[in-house]
Structures are given as structure tokens and as C-alpha cells.
Motif scaffolding. Sequence first.
Motif, PDB file in Angstrom:
ATOM      1  N   ASP A 122       0.731  -1.236  -0.184  1.00 20.95           N
ATOM      2  CA  ASP A 122      -0.041   0.178   0.054  1.00 20.95           C
ATOM      3  C   ASP A 122       0.829   1.286  -0.144  1.00 20.95           C
ATOM      4  N   THR A 123       2.026   1.127   0.026  1.00 23.71           N
ATOM      5  CA  THR A 123       3.038   2.240  -0.105  1.00 23.71           C
ATOM      6  C   THR A 123       3.166   2.637  -1.630  1.00 23.71           C
ATOM      7  N   ILE A 124       2.756   1.879  -2.479  1.00 24.32           N
ATOM      8  CA  ILE A 124       2.815   2.106  -3.971  1.00 24.32           C
ATOM      9  C   ILE A 124       1.704   2.899  -4.342  1.00 24.32           C
ATOM     10  N   LYS A 125       1.735   3.964  -4.607  1.00 23.52           N
ATOM     11  CA  LYS A 125       0.814   5.335  -4.922  1.00 23.52           C
ATOM     12  C   LYS A 125       0.514   5.498  -6.532  1.00 23.52           C
ATOM     13  N   GLY A 126       1.204   5.055  -7.361  1.00 19.41           N
ATOM     14  CA  GLY A 126       1.188   5.344  -8.848  1.00 19.41           C
ATOM     15  C   GLY A 126       2.044   4.673  -9.651  1.00 19.41           C
ATOM     16  N   ILE A 127       1.883   4.811 -10.944  1.00 12.80           N
ATOM     17  CA  ILE A 127       2.605   4.365 -12.097  1.00 12.80           C
ATOM     18  C   ILE A 127       2.689   5.193 -13.124  1.00 12.80           C
TER      19      ILE A 127
END
Length: 415
Positions: free
Chosen positions: A167-172
Motif C-alpha cells: 500500500d506504499t505504492i501510490k502510482g505508475i
Amino acid sequence: MATKTLEELLQKYEKYKAMNLKLNMSRGKPCQEQLNLSMGMMETLNSWTVLSCEDGFDCRNYGVLGGIEECKRLLGDIIEVPAKNIIIYGNSSLHIMYECISRAMTHGVMGSTPWSKLPKVKWLCPVPGYDRHFAITEYFGIEMINVPMTSEGPDMDMIEDLVSKDDTIKGIWCVPKYSNPDGTTYSNMTVKRFANLKPKAKDFRIYWDNAYSVHHLYDDKQDFLLEILDECRKAGNPDIVYKFTSTSKISFPGSGIAALATSDNNIEEIKKQMNISTIGYDKVNQLRHVRFFRDLNGIQEQMKRHASILRPKFELVEKILDKELSEQSEASWTKPHGGYFISLEVPGVAKEVVKRCKDCGVELTPAGSAYPYHNDPNNSNIRIAPSFPSILDLETATKILCLSVKIEYALKNKK
């Protein structure tokens, strides 16, 4: 490779070097002939022109926060999105991306914790990719994770696995059509898998930079891209994507129009912040673009004119690469149907090739730029931008590039 052959290559290189050239193909800038295509726009409005848009609003005045309706329709038609889901900004889509991340850092996304208050924020970066994207996330201290590109787009198995667990991955970052730098267009299945992502982070967003949506090189070889907002809506995931576009390589790069397309919920949230930061963007310029291009057909005709200038340049570079490097087994390159770049892979020698070109008067995008932190793990990728130089300069620059590749591999194999 025989020493004699290396000596011959070096002699040829020294002859080029003695010419004191200053050739630049470091950025995807339109050339002067392309800029001239839009000069008629300067005459579209004058002091006698009625500057009211179709609903009667005077474009010289304050107001119309999200952009005039006819301009929203025009840009919406370019990227296949209804006008109600468009916000018109200034000239730079890159600035919109920066602003979206900045807003998330300070105020969060739809009620989530502001990212600046989190111990760590991560971002997925398809590679090779766009250096200016990576510069934004690096500027905000966001940890970037490489995702390999395939012929169908980014590695979706990897993306689905990572976002579902962390859940620390916020975007791409995504450049889904004629991607920068390799010219790949995402397959239908890749787009559908993006739309159906199930990220653990509720504030995860896909930054869908559709910069080259109408930038074809050929009439009969045009890549097709599924429309992501519609796919997200059908997947029950309407808020997951921000879609960006601009007229930067359609009209004037420094004086165009940029837009964000997204869901109703996202637009409502973004406009709350916009209402504080601005009273509205340049509506006179919006009107100028609409009056000049009129509709999507006008845009498409303009892009055919752009293609007639760009296509010979791309074909020239590809022809020289085919001729000069076809026997160089280590080297490979893309042959895109659109966009602004050709991606050259020269494993193990990219930095050395770029430096050798620079020493000979040819400026390329710095080696490693297509990777976060300028760290190309295989020292492989070189981005070729054929648009700006003249045909003659482009021919010379590409020959020097190929010569530099052959020299560096000869030196490497000699060791």
C-alpha cells in the motif's frame, strides 16, 4: 574485430571530429517547418474578433475554471473522452502531473493521508521510460521501482503483484501510445488489466500520459489504443486513472493547451484545489485553438502535415541503422509507427557511445535518462530524437552515432 578495422573506424571518426559539428538530437522538439504549420493560428484572432465562446461568455474576462466548453470537446475528441470529464489547463501537461503529485503530497487523495506524512511512498516506472516523469517523482522523494517494458506494454504480472501487496505504492507512470522512448503501444489486454487493477492503496492512481494519441507517422500503419477511462468505468474502477494530453506537438509546444481527463469524483476534488490556485487559465488561447482547428478532422489533417515532415526523418535514421549496424549483433532498435523517438539498445556501451558522440559534436539525451535515477542497469539504452535536425544534419549525426557504436564495441571486444 581486427585491429586494422578499429584503426580505420578511428580514422573516420577523427575526420568527423575535425569538422567541429554542433548537431543536436537530444530532445523531441518539433523543427521549424513543423512550427510553421500553426502560424495561421496567429491570424485567427485580432482586435476586431468577437472573443465570446459559444455560450456567450467573454473569453477576455475572469471565470470558466475548467475551460470553455468547445475547447473541452476538442481535446476530449483527441483522447476519446466526454467534455464533462475534461479540465483545461495551461500549455504543459507535465505541469498538471507535477501538480497532481504535489496536491497528493500536501492534501492526500480523496481523504487519504497526505503522502508527505507517510514514512514511505513508492512509484512504478516502466523502463525504458520518460526522463521528465522520473524527475518529478524523484523531486518529491518518491522511491521509484523499475518495471520492464514488453512488446505489449509494461510487465502486467509484476504490476498486479506489486500493487496488490504494497500500500506504499501510490502510482505508475504510463505513456501508453507510441511510448517514449521505444514507440510501443499498449495492447488491448494490457489496458484492460490496468483498468482491473486491485491496488492495496486506495489512493493509487495511474498517470496515463497520452501525449502521442494522434501522432502517427503513417496513414496505413496506425497503432490502436483502447480508451482507458471507459475501461476503468466498465471495470467498476472509475477513479483509478488520471489521463493527460496536450497540443504541445500539434500546435506550438510553448503556447499550446494541456488537459486532464478523469472521473467525475476526481474532477470534483481537483476543482476544489483549482478554485483556490487560479481563477481560470488562458481562455483566449483556448478559443484560438478551437477557431483554428475547428474539430477533430482539423486536428487529423494537421497531424498528416506533421507526419509528412517527420516520416522521412524516421525512415532515414532507420535506413542508416539498418545499413551500418545490421552486422552488429549486440545492437537493436525500434521502428515505431508514431511518436517522436527511436530507442537504440547497445548493451554495455551506451554511456561510452553518448560521450563519443558528444566529443564529435553530436548531442544526444544523456545515457541512463530513460531509467529512474539515470541508472540504466545494462548501460544499454540510447534515445534518438529525429524531429529537430534538418535531414542533412540528421544523416550526419546518425552516421556518427553508428560509427561510435562500432568503435565502442570494437574497443570492448579488443580487451
